[in-house]
Design an enzyme around this catalytic site. Structure first.
Site: not given
Length: 502
Positions: A319, A360, A418
């Site tokens: 990302c 993460g 999206r």
């Protein structure tokens, strides 16, 4: 004037758990990783729970039907990706719900007029030594034969030899019909000394395969996640654009839970989507929402009726939202604040809304930290993309086997529903990349190792359940020097250098 948060936005790598008192009963085999999946009222139990706190990300390169089946067998849940047609997504969900334990859809298929060269290439791609020969080369074509590694010798045969000349033809096969039970199938395997039993329908089309090697493994899934009818549980992603058409199709196909797939959940669009689903299909339809990174975002989605809430923006390994848009938050900081908000909401209303940490995670121990910080379960993309069961190709890159992995915000995904797009459904800019991740083998083996680490750490702090860990955990911020100290240092590792003894 803008609001400023002076404390740093922290990641999982900046924290460690402090060991606590461990009683004699604190051993890994006593640890229970069951966790609620959807909201419930105080004094009641969640109507949907996970047996392990892991779910797979709503991504093309992660959550297909094969991974959904494999993960459910281990006690977790997949959300079948939504960046595809309604029909194909519903079909994937249906395949998971129709899966019969022990009956495997053939992943390696070939046509009779193809050659040994084609067979070798297929084996290199899939790693499978048993290949079904069908009239159209698909998993459900008319079965013509079976090829195994015993049927050919690469170095002794012409590469152009047709499959039909060395396969075991249908007339010589022992097979079962689609009404057969797993016990009956295993009896046929053992009575006829088979390694593989093909299952066909009345027209002779291949339905599935049953393998001898899976006999013992069928007994090794005590945490399998299933509904009351003993069908595997599966989730499905949805978007905030075509939900009026997509949701009915997914529910009809058997989806047990839905989740809105978005990098930003603090929006009117998500409120409308949740409201429509609840009003149209009923409160019993469960919908997860997100993503959010703070108390305000949590309260908003909680008040809209979300059944669980995803935490994290821009923390995934592929990302680049933070890089391209300058928006997001360190995953640890986001999770700590949202967990506190969840607990406050529970104290005020008596309604507990599970939170899912999404992003993460780099190392296995980050999962334990996320759970200690308050996550009820964790959504993973890169982690699952590395396995045999993910939908992508396994390829050879610079001397190493890799799996393809791309973000839903990449141009490859074409997920215009999206992300910001033009009128012709092209992305204005990318929020994800196209990449490779190291191939890691089977899901079962890797998940087993990962959860062994989680259970061991839970025992180190004296906890046998995830709720106990959240109550007992003490975490400390670590310095950059402490991070170095925590890894291998000041030695020369034997496996990374070759020495001469002369």
């Amino acid at each position: 004037m803008a609001t400023y948060i002076d404390t740093p936005s922290r990641t999982f790598n900046e924290y460690l758990l402090i060991p606590g008192y461990s009683s004699a009963e604190c051993v890994p085999e006593n640890v229970d990783l069951t966790t609620p999946l959807v909201k419930y009222k105080k004094g009641q139990e969640s109507t949907l729970s996970l047996n392990i706190p892991l779910v797979s990300a709503i991504m093309q390169s992660v959550s297909g039907e094969r991974l959904a089946i494999a993960l459910a067998k281990e006690g977790g849940l997949s959300f079948i990706f939504s960046s595809q047609s309604i029909e194909s997504q519903a079909a994937m969900v249906r395949k998971v719900k129709m899966h019969k334990a022990g009956f495997v859809t053939s992943d390696s298929n070939i046509k009779a007029d193809q050659t040994l060269t084609d067979l070798v290439a297929l084996k290199e791609e899939t790693g499978h030594s048993t290949v079904a020969v069908t009239d159209d080369g698909t998993a459900h074509g008319k079965l013509l034969g079976i090829v195994t590694s015993r049927d050919y010798r690469v170095h002794r045969m012409d590469p152009n030899t047709p499959i039909s000349s060395f396969m075991t033809p249908f007339k010589d096969l022992v097979y079962g019909d689609e009404s057969i039970t797993l016990t009956e199938a295993n009896d046929l395997i053992w009575d006829n000394k088979l390694n593989t039993l093909p299952i066909i329908d009345k027209e002779g089309n291949l339905v599935s395969l049953v393998f001898r090697k899976d006999y013992d493994s069928h007994k090794q899934h005590p945490l399998e996640l299933h509904d009351k009818a003993k069908r595997l549980l599966v989730g499905a992603g949805i978007n905030t654009h075509d939900y009026e058409e997509r949701v009915p199709a997914l529910l009809a196909s058997g989806a047990d839970i839905l989740c809105i797939d978005s990098s930003e959940g603090f929006t009117e669009w998500q409120a409308r989507t949740i409201r429509h689903i609840k009003e149209t299909h009923g409160e019993h339809i469960k919908v997860g929402a997100g993503n959010i990174v703070d108390r305000a975002g949590f309260r908003f989605l909680a008040e809209q009726g979300a059944d669980f809430i995803k935490v994290g923006i821009g923390g995934g390994s592929i990302c680049i939202t933070r890089e391209t848009k300058g928006i997001g938050r360190g995953q640890a900081s986001a999770l700590i604040e949202v967990a506190a908000a969840r607990d406050e909401y529970f104290a005020e209303t008596g309604v507990y809304i599970p939170i899912c940490s999404d992003g993460g995670i780099v190392h296995d121990h980050h999962m334990t930290l996320a759970l200690a910080m308050g996550a009820d379960f964790i959504m993973l993309g890169r982690y699952f993309a590395r396995f045999d069961e993910s939908p992508t190709n396994r390829i050879f890159v610079n001397g190493t086997y890799m799996k393809e992995y791309w973000g839903e915000g990449s141009n490859r995904a074409r997920n215009w529903q999206r992300y910001t797009a033009t009128a012709d459904k092209k992305l204005v800019f990318e929020e994800g990349v196209d990449s490779y991740v190291p191939y890691a083998g089977s899901l079962r083996d890797n998940v087993g190792v990962t959860l062994a680490k989680v259970r061991s750490t839970m025992c180190n702090i004296g906890s046998l359940t995830l709720s106990q860990m959240r109550e007992k955990a003490t975490l400390t911020v670590v310095s950059s020097t402490s991070i170095v100290e925590g890894g291998v240092h000041d030695v020369l590792q034997k496996d990374s250098h070759t020495f001469s003894t002369t």
